[in-house]
Design an enzyme around this catalytic site. Structure first.
Site, mmCIF file in Angstrom:
data_model
loop_
_atom_site.group_PDB
_atom_site.id
_atom_site.type_symbol
_atom_site.label_atom_id
_atom_site.label_comp_id
_atom_site.label_asym_id
_atom_site.label_seq_id
_atom_site.Cartn_x
_atom_site.Cartn_y
_atom_site.Cartn_z
ATOM 1 N N LYS A 24 1.453 -6.741 -81.077
ATOM 2 C CA LYS A 24 0.470 -7.836 -80.980
ATOM 3 C C LYS A 24 -0.949 -7.279 -80.845
ATOM 4 C CE LYS A 24 -0.973 -10.946 -77.208
ATOM 5 N NZ LYS A 24 -1.958 -10.055 -76.607
ATOM 6 N N ASN A 25 -1.139 -6.373 -79.897
ATOM 7 C CA ASN A 25 -2.509 -5.932 -79.636
ATOM 8 C C ASN A 25 -3.060 -5.064 -80.757
ATOM 9 O OD1 ASN A 25 -2.541 -7.441 -77.344
ATOM 10 N ND2 ASN A 25 -2.202 -5.736 -75.927
ATOM 11 N N ARG B 104 -7.953 -13.743 -76.493
ATOM 12 C CA ARG B 104 -8.862 -12.720 -75.991
ATOM 13 C C ARG B 104 -9.411 -11.866 -77.150
ATOM 14 N NH1 ARG B 104 -12.105 -11.835 -72.002
ATOM 15 N NH2 ARG B 104 -12.414 -9.651 -71.572
ATOM 16 N N CYS C 118 -5.280 -14.537 -71.383
ATOM 17 C CA CYS C 118 -4.603 -14.742 -70.094
ATOM 18 C C CYS C 118 -5.618 -14.695 -68.964
ATOM 19 C CB CYS C 118 -3.572 -13.641 -69.863
ATOM 20 S SG CYS C 118 -2.198 -13.725 -71.004
ATOM 21 N N PRO D 48 -14.620 -9.491 -67.894
ATOM 22 C CA PRO D 48 -15.967 -9.355 -68.453
ATOM 23 C C PRO D 48 -15.953 -8.608 -69.788
ATOM 24 C CG PRO D 48 -15.630 -7.758 -66.703
ATOM 25 C CD PRO D 48 -14.382 -8.591 -66.758
ATOM 26 N N ILE D 49 -17.030 -8.769 -70.577
ATOM 27 C CA ILE D 49 -17.182 -7.939 -71.788
ATOM 28 C C ILE D 49 -18.530 -7.223 -71.765
ATOM 29 C CG2 ILE D 49 -15.561 -9.224 -73.249
ATOM 30 C CD1 ILE D 49 -18.017 -10.495 -74.591
ATOM 31 N N ASP D 50 -18.989 -6.921 -70.526
ATOM 32 C CA ASP D 50 -20.284 -6.260 -70.389
ATOM 33 C C ASP D 50 -20.309 -4.894 -71.067
ATOM 34 O OD1 ASP D 50 -18.415 -5.740 -68.236
ATOM 35 O OD2 ASP D 50 -19.959 -4.479 -67.344
ATOM 36 N N ASP E 186 0.539 -4.395 -68.656
ATOM 37 C CA ASP E 186 1.223 -5.511 -69.321
ATOM 38 C C ASP E 186 2.736 -5.478 -69.107
ATOM 39 O OD1 ASP E 186 -1.230 -6.349 -70.134
ATOM 40 O OD2 ASP E 186 -0.952 -5.971 -72.271
#
Ligand code: UD1
Length: 440
Positions: free
Chosen positions: A24-25, A99, A123, A129-131, A318
């Site tokens: 999936k990822n 995501r 999830c 965050p996506i900083d 995970d």
């Protein structure tokens, strides 16, 4: 059925063989990468899961053409032609459902020199965050959204030009590593990512990008070098790697039911963090070139252990919820230390309903072994937590209903069919409605 549950009658040892689907990822990063190709590509071993369906819809909304081919035995191939992409704006509501839509920031910056993205979803295990992504893009010359100030929930960036840079990630981040790799492929000059994530799907995305014509070295180590190129010609076929987390989930389902299952179409070394823990606990894990067999000696006792999640090659976060189920059914006291996410124990109250004996102290869960789970009505709070509840239900006495099963279907291809082929008594049932008013 909008809302449905899994009904599982537990207590049956799983036996037989199961095939693992594509990762999936990996495929979610690769779909975003494919949006940068100047030609076309074909993707094989694509998992037929709802997160992929959503990502395909988002790519199509940008103007890409994606044809799905389903072979008679069910495997999915995608034929992708992104030449019709006519906007750098990924702002439709689907973007907030997953995501991995954040990979379109890097891909669209690379393709168009600008990108707008509705804030991604995924999830809920605390702040996500996506900083790091945004700081890295800024270092590469992108202007616009600041991580402290995202206007109206949409991130907009433009770069003229996008330039290579040395990016130091102060936290090991899978998402930031892939996102920077994507943008850097088309940037002017060289990019170096220091303290990069090393997960198997990082390597798979890099291999795919190199097949497109990118020049990436070092993926799978903690320093990745990318030499920017002006064109990514593409025109090739690529097969997605097997899913590490799906594999681990079936290993644990086999173990907790006292079963004997051979898991095929996998890369056994990706499973080393889990296999070594399970062997330490007393399970037998036999390993072949592309399979693992999991069972136990009926004379041997299974003992608990201590586990700490960490970036690859550490123990995957995970697999943390499924592993807690494994620890519940072992002797003595075990310790789980969740070191990646701040709030990934939301499923533990559900396990306690099923008879688990677990105490949480901040990011540590102390697990006292029990003989059996009992059946209950529970709700899947997120994807992997849902998979953990499936494992517990398969091992429990009686009939368990797991509500919000759609969350499990985000990441597990044909889970009901696969478990049934191993002898499990599982079916899709109407939502029991017990949790209707409890959504946080
Ligand atoms: C990806 C996986 C997710 C997995 C996680 C860790 C996808 C779609 N999701 O999520 O299933 O649990 O890797 O293996 O592939 N962080 C920051 N700032 C950032 C980015 C991350 O502080 O800009 C922190 C996070 O809060 C977290 C840690 O870094 O504590 C790791 O996050 P990251 O590896 O980025 O996870 P995701 O890519 O979101």
């Amino acid at each position: 059925m909008d809302s449905y549950s899994y009904k599982i009658k537990g207590g049956i040892p799983l036996k037989g063989d199961v095939n693992i689907s594509g990762s999936k990822n990996a495929v979610l990063g690769i779909l975003a990468a494919a949006m940068m190709i100047d030609g076309t590509c074909t993707l094989e071993n694509v998992p037929d899961i709802s997160d992929v369906h959503v990502m395909v819809k988002i790519c199509e909304s940008l103007g890409a053409k994606i044809e799905t081919e389903i072979a008679p035995e069910g495997s999915v191939t995608l034929h992708i032609d992104p030449s019709g992409i006519n906007t750098p704006k990924a702002t439709n509501p689907d973007v907030s459902k997953i995501r991995a839509s954040y990979y379109l920031l890097g891909a669209l910056l690379g393709r168009c020199g600008e990108a707008s993205l509705r804030m991604p979803g995924g999830c809920d295990f605390g702040q996500r965050p996506i900083d790091l992504h945004l700081k890295a893009f800024k270092q590469m010359g992108a202007k616009g959204a600041d991580y402290r100030n995202i206007n109206g929930g949409v991130i907009s960036l433009h770069a003229n030009p996008l330039r290579g840079a040395k990016i130091f990630l102060d936290i090991v981040s899978v998402g930031a590593t892939i996102n920077v790799m994507l943008a850097a492929c088309k940037a002017q000059g060289n990019t170096t990512i220091v303290n990069a994530a090393k997960e198997p799907h990082i390597v798979d995305v890099a291999n795919f990008l190199n097949a497109m014509g990118a020049r990436i070295r070092g993926a799978g180590t903690d320093t990745i070098n990318i030499a920017g190129v002006p064109h990514l010609p593409g025109n090739f076929t690529y097969s997605i790697i097997p899913d590490q987390i799906e594999t681990g989930t079936y290993m644990i389902a086999a173990a907790v039911t006292g079963g004997d299952v051979t898991i095929h179409n996998i890369i056994p070394t990706h499973m080393d963090p889990l296999s070594s823990k399970m062997r330490e606990m007393g399970y037998i894990i036999e390993e072949g070139d592309d399979y693992l067999r999991v069972y136990k000696d009926p004379e041997e006792e299974i003992w608990g252990t201590n586990v700490k999640t960490a970036p690859y090659p550490g123990f995957p976060t995970d697999l943390q919820p499924q592993t807690v189920v494994l620890l519940c059914l072992s002797k003595g006291q075990s310790k789980m230390d969740e070191d990646v996410w701040e709030n990934r124990y939301q499923y533990i109250p559900e396990l306690i309903r099923m008879g688990a004996n677990i105490n949480i102290f901040d990011h540590i869960a102390l697990v006292n072994g029990i003989d059996k789970f009992t059946s209950a009505d529970v709700k899947a709070p997120d994807l992997r937590a849902g998979a953990a509840l499936v494992c517990a239900a398969l091992a429990a006495d009686g009939v368990t209903y797991i509500d919000e099963a759609r969350r499990i279907d985000r990441g597990y291809e044909k889970i009901v069919d696969k478990l049934r082929s191993l002898g499990a008594d599982i079916e899709i049932a109407e939502s029991r409605g017990i949790f209707e008013d409890t959504e946080a």
